[in-house]
Scaffold this active site. Structure first.
Site, PDB file in Angstrom:
ATOM      1  N   ASP A 167      54.501  30.231  37.831  1.00  0.00           N
ATOM      2  CA  ASP A 167      53.547  29.608  36.912  1.00  0.00           C
ATOM      3  C   ASP A 167      53.670  30.120  35.478  1.00  0.00           C
ATOM      4  OD1 ASP A 167      52.170  27.844  38.663  1.00  0.00           O
ATOM      5  OD2 ASP A 167      51.283  29.596  39.615  1.00  0.00           O
ATOM      6  N   HIS A 178      52.695  38.363  43.020  1.00  0.00           N
ATOM      7  CA  HIS A 178      52.904  37.461  44.152  1.00  0.00           C
ATOM      8  C   HIS A 178      52.619  38.177  45.451  1.00  0.00           C
ATOM      9  CE1 HIS A 178      54.598  34.349  46.670  1.00  0.00           C
ATOM     10  NE2 HIS A 178      54.385  33.570  45.628  1.00  0.00           N
TER      11      HIS A 178
HETATM   12  N1  CMC Z   1      47.812  41.056  36.680  1.00  0.00           N
HETATM   13  C1  CMC Z   1      47.431  42.346  36.789  1.00  0.00           C
HETATM   14  N2  CMC Z   1      47.388  42.997  37.961  1.00  0.00           N
HETATM   15  C2  CMC Z   1      47.778  42.331  39.054  1.00  0.00           C
HETATM   16  C3  CMC Z   1      48.214  41.009  38.996  1.00  0.00           C
HETATM   17  C4  CMC Z   1      48.217  40.372  37.755  1.00  0.00           C
HETATM   18  N3  CMC Z   1      48.599  39.092  37.627  1.00  0.00           N
HETATM   19  N4  CMC Z   1      48.539  40.579  40.228  1.00  0.00           N
HETATM   20  C5  CMC Z   1      48.316  41.628  41.049  1.00  0.00           C
HETATM   21  N5  CMC Z   1      47.860  42.677  40.336  1.00  0.00           N
HETATM   22  C6  CMC Z   1      47.491  43.991  40.852  1.00  0.00           C
HETATM   23  C7  CMC Z   1      46.061  43.935  41.393  1.00  0.00           C
HETATM   24  O1  CMC Z   1      45.112  44.220  40.416  1.00  0.00           O
HETATM   25  C8  CMC Z   1      46.124  44.954  42.497  1.00  0.00           C
HETATM   26  O2  CMC Z   1      46.062  46.209  41.934  1.00  0.00           O
HETATM   27  P1  CMC Z   1      45.257  47.414  42.657  1.00  0.00           P
HETATM   28  O3  CMC Z   1      45.977  47.626  43.959  1.00  0.00           O
HETATM   29  O4  CMC Z   1      45.377  48.554  41.695  1.00  0.00           O
HETATM   30  O5  CMC Z   1      43.863  46.914  42.851  1.00  0.00           O
HETATM   31  C9  CMC Z   1      47.538  44.781  43.068  1.00  0.00           C
HETATM   32  O6  CMC Z   1      48.328  44.273  41.973  1.00  0.00           O
HETATM   33  C10 CMC Z   1      47.603  43.809  44.243  1.00  0.00           C
HETATM   34  O7  CMC Z   1      46.998  42.583  43.830  1.00  0.00           O
HETATM   35  P2  CMC Z   1      46.254  41.563  44.790  1.00  0.00           P
HETATM   36  O8  CMC Z   1      45.420  40.640  43.974  1.00  0.00           O
HETATM   37  O9  CMC Z   1      45.587  42.310  45.911  1.00  0.00           O
HETATM   38  O10 CMC Z   1      47.529  40.815  45.387  1.00  0.00           O
HETATM   39  P3  CMC Z   1      47.489  39.492  46.241  1.00  0.00           P
HETATM   40  O11 CMC Z   1      48.721  39.487  47.036  1.00  0.00           O
HETATM   41  O12 CMC Z   1      46.190  39.357  46.947  1.00  0.00           O
HETATM   42  O13 CMC Z   1      47.504  38.347  45.111  1.00  0.00           O
HETATM   43  C11 CMC Z   1      48.201  36.876  43.471  1.00  0.00           C
HETATM   44  C12 CMC Z   1      48.612  37.674  44.716  1.00  0.00           C
HETATM   45  C13 CMC Z   1      49.334  35.950  43.086  1.00  0.00           C
HETATM   46  C14 CMC Z   1      46.957  36.051  43.775  1.00  0.00           C
HETATM   47  C15 CMC Z   1      47.920  37.886  42.316  1.00  0.00           C
HETATM   48  O14 CMC Z   1      49.102  38.536  41.950  1.00  0.00           O
HETATM   49  C16 CMC Z   1      47.285  37.189  41.123  1.00  0.00           C
HETATM   50  O15 CMC Z   1      46.060  37.012  41.094  1.00  0.00           O
HETATM   51  N6  CMC Z   1      48.104  36.772  40.109  1.00  0.00           N
HETATM   52  C17 CMC Z   1      47.570  36.031  38.974  1.00  0.00           C
HETATM   53  C18 CMC Z   1      47.370  34.578  39.325  1.00  0.00           C
HETATM   54  C19 CMC Z   1      48.672  33.851  39.495  1.00  0.00           C
HETATM   55  O16 CMC Z   1      49.576  33.957  38.683  1.00  0.00           O
HETATM   56  N7  CMC Z   1      48.772  33.049  40.552  1.00  0.00           N
HETATM   57  C20 CMC Z   1      49.980  32.268  40.867  1.00  0.00           C
HETATM   58  C21 CMC Z   1      50.606  32.752  42.111  1.00  0.00           C
HETATM   59  S1  CMC Z   1      52.295  32.268  42.391  1.00  0.00           S
HETATM   60  C22 CMC Z   1      52.448  30.592  42.414  1.00  0.00           C
HETATM   61  C23 CMC Z   1      51.358  29.810  42.987  1.00  0.00           C
HETATM   62  O17 CMC Z   1      51.001  29.974  44.129  1.00  0.00           O
HETATM   63  O18 CMC Z   1      50.832  28.983  42.252  1.00  0.00           O
END
Ligand code: CMC
Length: 372
Positions: free
Chosen positions: A308, A257
């Site tokens: 989710d 998140h």
């Molecule tokens: N699985 C594996 N690694 C992850 C995940 C994940 N689900 N989420 C974040 N990371 C890692 C990512 O690879 C990165 O690592 P590094 O710094 O080594 O490159 C680090 O954590 C930061 O991730 P980010 O993508 O830069 O974080 P963000 O704040 O931009 O993204 C997010 C937040 C929710 C989009 C992301 O965690 C994600 O893609 N999660 C999977 C999709 C998901 O479940 N989305 C629902 C979000 S919550 C409810 C909603 O809004 O619907």
């Protein structure tokens, strides 16, 4: 100019609708844990739109208004019947249907607060009916008229299946609606606010928000989680599946998140419901696979599940088609979008950030005959 990728940490507006402070989510000052245990979705809709819980009379009034506005124009039904729905994702259909709905609202472009509130009622009331109508029409079934005396949760399940839902199903679905209703300045809510800050209309704001919710990094994640659970198929396959994902640097859907650090406070409620419902349906394996994924992901990456993750197995247990999970998110979140849209209109200023240019240096126009 300094740029902040993904606007992380940027405070783009003030809002009295909901807050996330120290990993605690509140709707107008009420902790989500309190609301999840005690509130009906209709109470939450009132709370988000008025910033106070309704009295008995106010609750009866908003329920009546929602019930009176739940039917959808025949044109929307005819529209669904006019193309091959098998190749259409329900979120795309919902996005188009909401836009279409605006064409049949004579007040669509009337911008006074009373007219905008009436449109909020109409949209909140009609979104569930649109989703269930679409789900039935694509199976060759006729849409079912919503009841005038049922809660929004009960009515949605009834209009989807044509059967009286059990009290356990209604209670679980109501709780899921409460948990998804609002979430501060998430991507779809921000999209809605950007759209209406140009003084565009409510239908445009909600249509834009549905488009943003559809993506797998936002609301689309719940459908993607169920796809992953099916791909894994058995609890013994979890470790290798997750490790392969990590090795390929792919994300595990339903985890992580932008704002929460210790964990998403909504996840524990959905986890509880997932356990209960998967046991009731005799399919505990979906819960077992989910908890094993959580164990592996949190122990190796310290990334907790979000809203989710457990909603996927929970909705599956309610017999809901997997591609309807994200439209259901919209059925609930539209309450939050509308609260934010109305708040934006109250104290509007155009939302127009800047971009730090990284393209070519200043060029001189070259006639096409002279270009290499
Ligand atoms: N699985 C594996 N690694 C992850 C995940 C994940 N689900 N989420 C974040 N990371 C890692 C990512 O690879 C990165 O690592 P590094 O710094 O080594 O490159 C680090 O954590 C930061 O991730 P980010 O993508 O830069 O974080 P963000 O704040 O931009 O993204 C997010 C937040 C929710 C989009 C992301 O965690 C994600 O893609 N999660 C999977 C999709 C998901 O479940 N989305 C629902 C979000 S919550 C409810 C909603 O809004 O619907």
């Amino acid at each position: 100019m300094t740029t902040t990728r993904g606007l992380e940490g940027v405070v783009a507006t003030t809002s009295s609708v909901s807050s996330i402070i120290d990993d605690t989510l509140t709707y107008a000052g009420y902790n989500i844990d309190d609301l999840a245990e005690n509130a009906s979705f209709e109470e939450v809709v009132y709370l988000l739109w008025h910033r106070k819980l309704p009295t008995k009379d106010q609750l009866a009034e908003i329920k009546k208004e929602l019930a009176e506005n739940a039917e959808i124009p025949q044109e929307v039904v005819d529209h669904f019947k006019s193309y091959d729905l098998k190749s259409v994702h329900p979120m795309a259909a919902l996005r188009t249907a909401v836009s279409l709905l605006g064409l049949f609202d004579s007040e669509a472009d009337v911008m006074d607060p009373e007219a905008n509130y009436r449109k909020a009622i109409r949209l909140q009331a009609k979104l569930p009916t649109i989703v269930s109508a679409f789900a039935r029409i694509r199976k060759g079934l006729e849409p079912i008229k919503p009841k005038s005396d049922a809660s929004l949760a009960a009515n949605f399940l009834y209009t989807l299946t044509g059967e009286e839902p059990s009290s356990v199903a209604v209670e679980a679905f109501n709780k899921a609606l409460v948990l998804h209703a609002d979430h501060e300045l998430n991507a779809s809510t921000f999209t809605a606010r950007v759209c209406v800050a140009t003084l565009s209309d409510v239908y445009s704001g909600v249509t834009a928000a549905i488009g943003a919710l559809k993506g797998p990094l936002h609301g689309g994640a719940n459908e993607a989680v169920m796809k992953m659970l099916k791909e894994i198929g058995d609890v013994d396959n979890v470790e290798s599946y997750v490790h392969e994902k990590f090795a390929r640097k792919e994300k595990i859907m339903g985890f992580g998140h932008r704002v929460y650090r210790q964990g998403d406070p909504r996840a524990k409620h959905l986890k509880e419901m997932s356990e209960k419902l998967t046991n009731l349906t005799g399919e505990p394996k979906w819960f077992e696979i989910s908890t094993k994924i959580e164990e592996v992901v949190t122990s190796e990456k310290s990334i907790p599940p979000n809203v989710d993750f457990y909603s996927a197995s929970m909705y599956h247990s309610l017999g809901i088609d997997h591609d309807l999970f994200t439209p259901i998110f919209a059925v609930s979140r539209v309450s939050g979008w509308l609260a934010h849209i109305l708040e934006q209109y109250e104290n509007n200023r155009l939302i127009r950030p800047r971009a730090d240019y990284t393209g070519p240096d200043m060029q001189k126009y070259v006639p096409i005959e002279q270009r290499g």
